[in-house]
Design a protein around this motif. Structure first.
Motif, short mmCIF file in Angstrom:
data_model
loop_
_atom_site.label_atom_id
_atom_site.label_comp_id
_atom_site.label_asym_id
_atom_site.label_seq_id
_atom_site.Cartn_x
_atom_site.Cartn_y
_atom_site.Cartn_z
N GLN A 142 1.04 -0.95 0.07
CA GLN A 142 0.12 -0.10 -0.02
C GLN A 142 0.95 0.95 0.13
O GLN A 142 2.14 1.00 0.81
N LEU A 143 0.78 2.46 -0.64
CA LEU A 143 0.87 3.90 -1.24
C LEU A 143 1.35 4.16 0.18
O LEU A 143 0.10 4.74 0.83
N GLN A 144 1.99 5.01 1.03
CA GLN A 144 2.27 5.63 1.41
C GLN A 144 3.20 7.04 1.71
O GLN A 144 4.01 6.98 0.62
N LEU A 145 2.35 8.47 2.01
CA LEU A 145 2.83 9.63 1.28
C LEU A 145 3.64 10.67 2.91
O LEU A 145 2.60 10.17 3.63
N VAL A 146 5.30 10.73 2.76
CA VAL A 146 5.28 11.63 3.75
C VAL A 146 5.52 13.25 3.25
O VAL A 146 6.23 13.17 2.85
N GLU A 147 4.94 14.21 3.51
CA GLU A 147 5.24 15.87 2.73
C GLU A 147 6.76 15.99 4.27
O GLU A 147 6.14 15.36 5.53
N SER A 148 7.30 16.91 3.36
CA SER A 148 7.64 17.86 4.52
C SER A 148 8.63 19.16 3.97
O SER A 148 7.85 19.27 2.91
N GLY A 149 9.06 19.44 4.37
CA GLY A 149 9.70 21.08 3.54
C GLY A 149 8.47 22.60 3.96
O GLY A 149 9.05 23.68 3.64
N GLY A 150 7.76 22.02 5.11
CA GLY A 150 7.27 23.30 5.08
C GLY A 150 8.40 24.34 6.23
O GLY A 150 9.02 23.68 6.66
N GLY A 151 7.44 25.26 6.94
CA GLY A 151 8.05 25.76 7.62
C GLY A 151 7.77 27.57 7.36
O GLY A 151 6.57 27.87 6.94
N LEU A 152 7.68 28.17 8.20
CA LEU A 152 7.89 30.02 8.53
C LEU A 152 8.72 30.50 7.28
O LEU A 152 9.72 30.93 7.10
N VAL A 153 8.27 30.66 6.12
CA VAL A 153 8.86 32.33 5.18
C VAL A 153 8.69 33.86 5.00
O VAL A 153 6.91 34.04 4.87
N LYS A 154 9.52 33.93 4.95
CA LYS A 154 8.24 35.80 4.55
C LYS A 154 7.99 36.03 3.19
O LYS A 154 8.35 34.94 1.91
N PRO A 155 7.38 36.51 3.18
CA PRO A 155 6.14 37.36 2.08
C PRO A 155 7.96 37.57 0.42
O PRO A 155 8.93 38.16 1.09
N GLY A 185 -1.14 14.88 -6.89
CA GLY A 185 -2.11 15.98 -6.74
C GLY A 185 -1.56 16.89 -5.60
O GLY A 185 -1.33 16.12 -4.31
N TRP A 186 -1.29 18.54 -5.33
CA TRP A 186 -0.93 18.81 -4.69
C TRP A 186 -2.43 19.41 -4.27
O TRP A 186 -3.05 20.46 -5.16
N PHE A 187 -2.69 20.09 -2.44
CA PHE A 187 -4.05 20.42 -2.14
C PHE A 187 -3.24 21.31 -0.84
O PHE A 187 -2.51 21.71 -0.61
N ARG A 188 -3.73 21.92 -0.67
CA ARG A 188 -3.73 22.68 0.40
C ARG A 188 -5.59 23.33 1.57
O ARG A 188 -6.23 23.68 0.80
N GLY A 198 -1.06 34.48 1.86
CA GLY A 198 -2.21 33.66 1.57
C GLY A 198 -2.21 32.79 0.99
O GLY A 198 -3.19 31.46 1.08
N ASP A 199 -0.88 31.84 0.65
CA ASP A 199 -0.35 30.74 0.78
C ASP A 199 -0.52 29.93 1.77
O ASP A 199 0.15 29.33 2.21
N THR A 200 -0.27 30.64 2.86
CA THR A 200 -0.12 30.19 4.79
C THR A 200 -1.65 28.66 4.57
O THR A 200 -2.61 29.02 4.81
N ALA A 201 -0.78 27.04 4.55
CA ALA A 201 -2.19 26.75 4.89
C ALA A 201 -1.13 25.12 5.08
O ALA A 201 0.00 25.74 5.18
N VAL A 202 -2.05 24.33 5.23
CA VAL A 202 -1.56 22.93 5.32
C VAL A 202 -1.60 22.36 4.40
O VAL A 202 -2.35 22.35 3.26
N TYR A 203 -0.25 22.09 3.21
CA TYR A 203 0.10 21.72 2.38
C TYR A 203 0.03 19.51 2.63
O TYR A 203 0.83 19.07 3.19
N TYR A 204 -0.66 19.56 1.56
CA TYR A 204 -1.32 17.45 1.64
C TYR A 204 -0.45 17.35 0.20
O TYR A 204 -1.01 18.44 -1.52
N CYS A 205 0.14 16.21 0.09
CA CYS A 205 0.52 15.58 -1.48
C CYS A 205 -0.96 13.84 -1.67
O CYS A 205 -1.35 14.15 -0.40
N TYR A 229 -4.39 8.17 -1.82
CA TYR A 229 -3.42 7.92 -0.79
C TYR A 229 -3.10 9.02 -0.79
O TYR A 229 -2.54 10.04 -1.38
N TRP A 230 -3.01 9.20 0.75
CA TRP A 230 -3.08 11.05 1.16
C TRP A 230 -1.08 10.91 1.85
O TRP A 230 -1.65 9.83 3.05
N GLY A 231 -0.73 12.31 2.13
CA GLY A 231 -0.28 12.32 2.82
C GLY A 231 -0.76 12.61 4.34
O GLY A 231 -1.91 12.92 4.17
#
Length: 123
Positions: free
Chosen positions: A1-14, A35-38, A89-96, A112-114
């Motif tokens: 079964q496929l498993q997905l793990v996202e990484s690379g998020g954080g705090l960034v300036k505009p 697919g990428w979602f937020r 406005g891009d601030t969100a939780v991002y999912y693949c 399958y979702w991360g």
């Protein structure tokens, strides 16, 4: 079964950039459409873009056109979301998400979702 793990998020300036990764295990990612979602606080999950098995970017959300690019390295079993010129406005939780043969939808129970990674754009 496929498993997905996202990484690379954080705090960034505009105006800054981030690259999110979506690492797959349990199966080869090569035959899946990514697919990428937020989801921002208090809002419904929305689609960002979709990446075909060959790496073609599809279904861009208007809000990210010209700033976000999806890619994939099937040899590394990983997909990426490069985000440039970030805005508050891009601030969100991002999912693949991954699904065979078609772009996942934002509520796709056949994909399958991360677990998501937080992106915060703030000065």
């Amino acid at each position: 079964q496929l498993q997905l793990v996202e990484s690379g998020g954080g705090l960034v300036k505009p105006g800054g950039s981030l690259r999110l990764s979506c690492a797959a295990s349990g199966s080869s990612l090569g035959s899946y459409v990514i697919g990428w979602f937020r989801q921002a606080p208090g809002k419904e999950r929305e689609g960002v873009l979709c990446v075909s098995s060959s790496g073609l970017n599809l279904n861009y959300a208007d809000a990210v056109k010209g700033r976000f690019t999806g890619s994939r390295d099937n040899a590394k079993n990983t997909a990426y979301l490069q985000m440039n010129s970030l805005k508050p406005g891009d601030t969100a939780v991002y999912y693949c998400a991954a699904r065979r043969f078609q772009c996942p939808s934002r509520t796709d129970q056949n994909a399958y979702w991360g677990q998501g990674t937080q992106v915060t754009v703030s000065s």
